[in-house]
Design an enzyme around this catalytic site. Sequence first.
Site, short mmCIF file in Angstrom:
data_model
loop_
_atom_site.label_atom_id
_atom_site.label_comp_id
_atom_site.label_asym_id
_atom_site.label_seq_id
_atom_site.Cartn_x
_atom_site.Cartn_y
_atom_site.Cartn_z
N GLU A 250 -24.04 -66.78 -19.33
CA GLU A 250 -23.95 -66.91 -17.88
C GLU A 250 -24.47 -65.66 -17.18
O GLU A 250 -25.15 -65.74 -16.16
CB GLU A 250 -22.50 -67.20 -17.49
CG GLU A 250 -22.11 -68.62 -17.89
CD GLU A 250 -20.66 -68.96 -17.60
OE1 GLU A 250 -19.83 -68.04 -17.50
OE2 GLU A 250 -20.37 -70.17 -17.46
N VAL B 94 2.75 -53.02 -17.72
CA VAL B 94 3.82 -53.15 -18.71
C VAL B 94 3.43 -52.30 -19.92
O VAL B 94 2.37 -52.50 -20.51
CB VAL B 94 4.01 -54.62 -19.15
CG1 VAL B 94 5.11 -54.71 -20.19
CG2 VAL B 94 4.34 -55.48 -17.94
N ALA C 38 -9.95 -70.62 -20.03
CA ALA C 38 -8.98 -70.93 -18.97
C ALA C 38 -8.18 -72.22 -19.18
O ALA C 38 -6.95 -72.21 -19.05
CB ALA C 38 -9.69 -70.96 -17.62
N GLY D 29 -2.92 -63.97 -14.83
CA GLY D 29 -4.16 -64.71 -15.07
C GLY D 29 -3.88 -66.21 -15.11
O GLY D 29 -2.86 -66.67 -14.61
N PHE D 30 -4.81 -66.94 -15.73
CA PHE D 30 -4.66 -68.40 -15.73
C PHE D 30 -3.34 -68.85 -16.35
O PHE D 30 -2.66 -69.72 -15.82
CB PHE D 30 -5.82 -69.05 -16.49
CG PHE D 30 -7.12 -69.00 -15.74
CD1 PHE D 30 -8.11 -68.12 -16.09
CD2 PHE D 30 -7.32 -69.86 -14.67
CE1 PHE D 30 -9.30 -68.08 -15.38
CE2 PHE D 30 -8.51 -69.82 -13.95
CZ PHE D 30 -9.50 -68.92 -14.31
N GLY D 31 -2.97 -68.24 -17.50
CA GLY D 31 -1.73 -68.65 -18.17
C GLY D 31 -0.50 -68.31 -17.36
O GLY D 31 0.34 -69.17 -17.06
N ASP E 136 -5.33 -65.98 -24.11
CA ASP E 136 -6.14 -65.43 -25.20
C ASP E 136 -5.42 -64.33 -25.97
O ASP E 136 -6.00 -63.70 -26.86
CB ASP E 136 -7.55 -64.99 -24.75
CG ASP E 136 -7.58 -64.25 -23.45
OD1 ASP E 136 -8.70 -63.98 -22.96
OD2 ASP E 136 -6.52 -63.92 -22.91
N GLY F 84 1.47 -60.80 -16.70
CA GLY F 84 0.08 -61.22 -16.50
C GLY F 84 -0.06 -62.33 -15.48
O GLY F 84 0.60 -63.37 -15.59
#
Lengths: 409, 409
Positions: free
Chosen positions: A168, A76, A313, A12-14, A297, A10
Amino acid sequence: MSQTRVVIIGGGFGGLTAARALRHSHVTLIDRANHHLFQPLLYQVATAALSPGDIAWPLRTVFRTQPNVHVMMDDVVAIDRSRRVVHLQQSHPVGFDVLIVAPGSRHAYFGHEEWESCAPGMKTMTDAVRLREKMLMAFEEAERHRTTHGSSPRLSFVIVGGGPTGVELAGALAEIGRKAMKPDYPHLHTESLSIILVEAGPRILPGFDSTLSAKAAGALTHMGVTVKLNSLVTDVTPDGVQIGAEWMPSKHTIWAAGNRASPLLNTLTAPQDSAGRVRVQPDLTIPDEPWIFVIGDAAHCPGRDGSVLPGVAPVAMQQGRYVAGLINHHLIPAKRLPFVYSDRGMLATIGRAHAVAQFGPIHASGFLAWALWCVVHIFFLIGMRNRVRVMSEWVWYYLTFKPGARVLY
Amino acid sequence: MSQTRVVIIGGGFGGLTAARALRHSHVTLIDRANHHLFQPLLYQVATAALSPGDIAWPLRTVFRTQPNVHVMMDDVVAIDRSRRVVHLQQSHPVGFDVLIVAPGSRHAYFGHEEWESCAPGMKTMTDAVRLREKMLMAFEEAERHRTTHGSSPRLSFVIVGGGPTGVELAGALAEIGRKAMKPDYPHLHTESLSIILVEAGPRILPGFDSTLSAKAAGALTHMGVTVKLNSLVTDVTPDGVQIGAEWMPSKHTIWAAGNRASPLLNTLTAPQDSAGRVRVQPDLTIPDEPWIFVIGDAAHCPGRDGSVLPGVAPVAMQQGRYVAGLINHHLIPAKRLPFVYSDRGMLATIGRAHAVAQFGPIHASGFLAWALWCVVHIFFLIGMRNRVRVMSEWVWYYLTFKPGARVLY
């Protein structure tokens, strides 16, 4: 001594933050997309305020200056703990010494997966681009209807879910509808545009203080959004949404409620919660596996007050940095301090220049909160060289209602 | 006296310029896309140097300040001369007093329409985005192959057609491949990337002076492109291209050869040439119809030296302006001067900062020609307010190899 082989699932942010902090290992970062997505601004692509390329960066470009990180674009399909490999869709399996699982999540439809086709969610760039297309086509169809039949049809958008994403999206849709689109469709009556935000609970932004929830609801109402609270969606069809006894006609329903963890996590055979998130140890590992981490998450991680950390995030980024620290220093479990989330507050934007923010006891709302949100979100993420450029671009797009984002193809 | 009802089919260079010059009529501009496309830079979207929103402007936004122009997003399926209406795909027919037909063109496959699926062309934004996806995925697959098998496979792109489009595409592809992509794929050998430009005639850029054609071919070769002249394509399959007796394996073939006029023109029942273009009168009308005009690359319009005017932007724009002048001044045929094209020269870019240009007897090549091209192309087209912004954006993107354009979704 050979380098530690770290595999990160992944981008993403992590995953991104972890990879950037790992300087001494051989890192393989695997993502099904070729880019890192700045998800907090995804709703702006969906409402045609920004273009995809404005909020996404090709992963390979992000890691150009880090030769120890090797990027693979693939899916994956399974994690094999015993053999220490991850199985991919298109390439051969990749072996690991350390594994960081950060695959993100999808939307939850509470057992009604069939609703997804009528009420798509917004998690990936593809989702956002499709929503943008729906929105722009909805305006075009309404204009065609007016030209053909002489009257403006009712144009209804229903957003299900009053968390930050739903709020949002509703605010941005209202603003685009009334401000950026109105000059392009001068004959459509903005009164015929209705945006409804549906929340099952008693208030929107339930994670925030109730005063801020009320402020946000007030701001949305002022912008023309109808906020329906205590309204549980019981059915979704292509023609509308059933809320208890009330039927709400709408051909444009967007799902922003609930999260469902990636099914990949099931292959870890580790304890999971009802949303599918992995119940991690204090050092973010899975039981009996000191070198397999789950972050973002996808992880069920208790915070200081015992409640689960939200899937936002800043949490994923701090977890990524924490795990990278353990790896960089080769810390065995006995020497590890537990992960502690340093709460940098929460922010949700409502429209173009309004937000509600909460940093511990400090509450803020309005333009200042929004400006703060911009700075905080971007500051920790991308390289310094890009920060100034991206921020000035966003400011410019904001001021000019970037028309290029409204191009349909 | 009621306003003249002008219907314009097509929001490209011809249609857009005409609409902008028509201030006193009631204008209906119909296009199947919601945007005006700056086609000269389409190859930059295809090679992931620019994003779609950078080179396209929503038509409604272009005409915000012109209340006499009404934009419709629809397909025109037929023109009924006798009833003075155009028939649309989704809306009711639209009546006209004056009709300007500017639908543009598609690629010609010389009777082999089945080649289109293996060798797509590049005329619309959708075409360019699909090509971009193919190109980026080709690099990803090559990288996966290297990771799995340990060696770089041969990555071949074949471009058919040595006119300006093919030349610009080949140059841009070579540059993206070697400069912007190489840092992202450090393990792929650039020697394994091959770009072949196939031209049936004896030289590329046949519309230019032969010295400039040679200069362009030299520049391309220097950038690593293989230029094959006197090479007629006799077959196209998903695995490669047959050029006479030679078989050229390639999974990525792009068609940039030949133009075929829009089939809509057939419904005009006017004389057409072999490419389907309408043979227009000196005042750009069709025979016996003083108020039905055909402009742009849909028109077969002889130039001063008798040869047909090329299907390029400056021709379409001048024709659009000319026709608008006739309409604005209500000039009957007897009072009209014939259309005369004022040759502003031709330009073709080769790579990022190199071009060949020809203005009458003046020939130019290199960086200066390229800079001139940028200025000339943009100056006459969009509003002043946008010119500075777009030009500075393009300069910035050029300098930074805009990574956002490489995002796949």
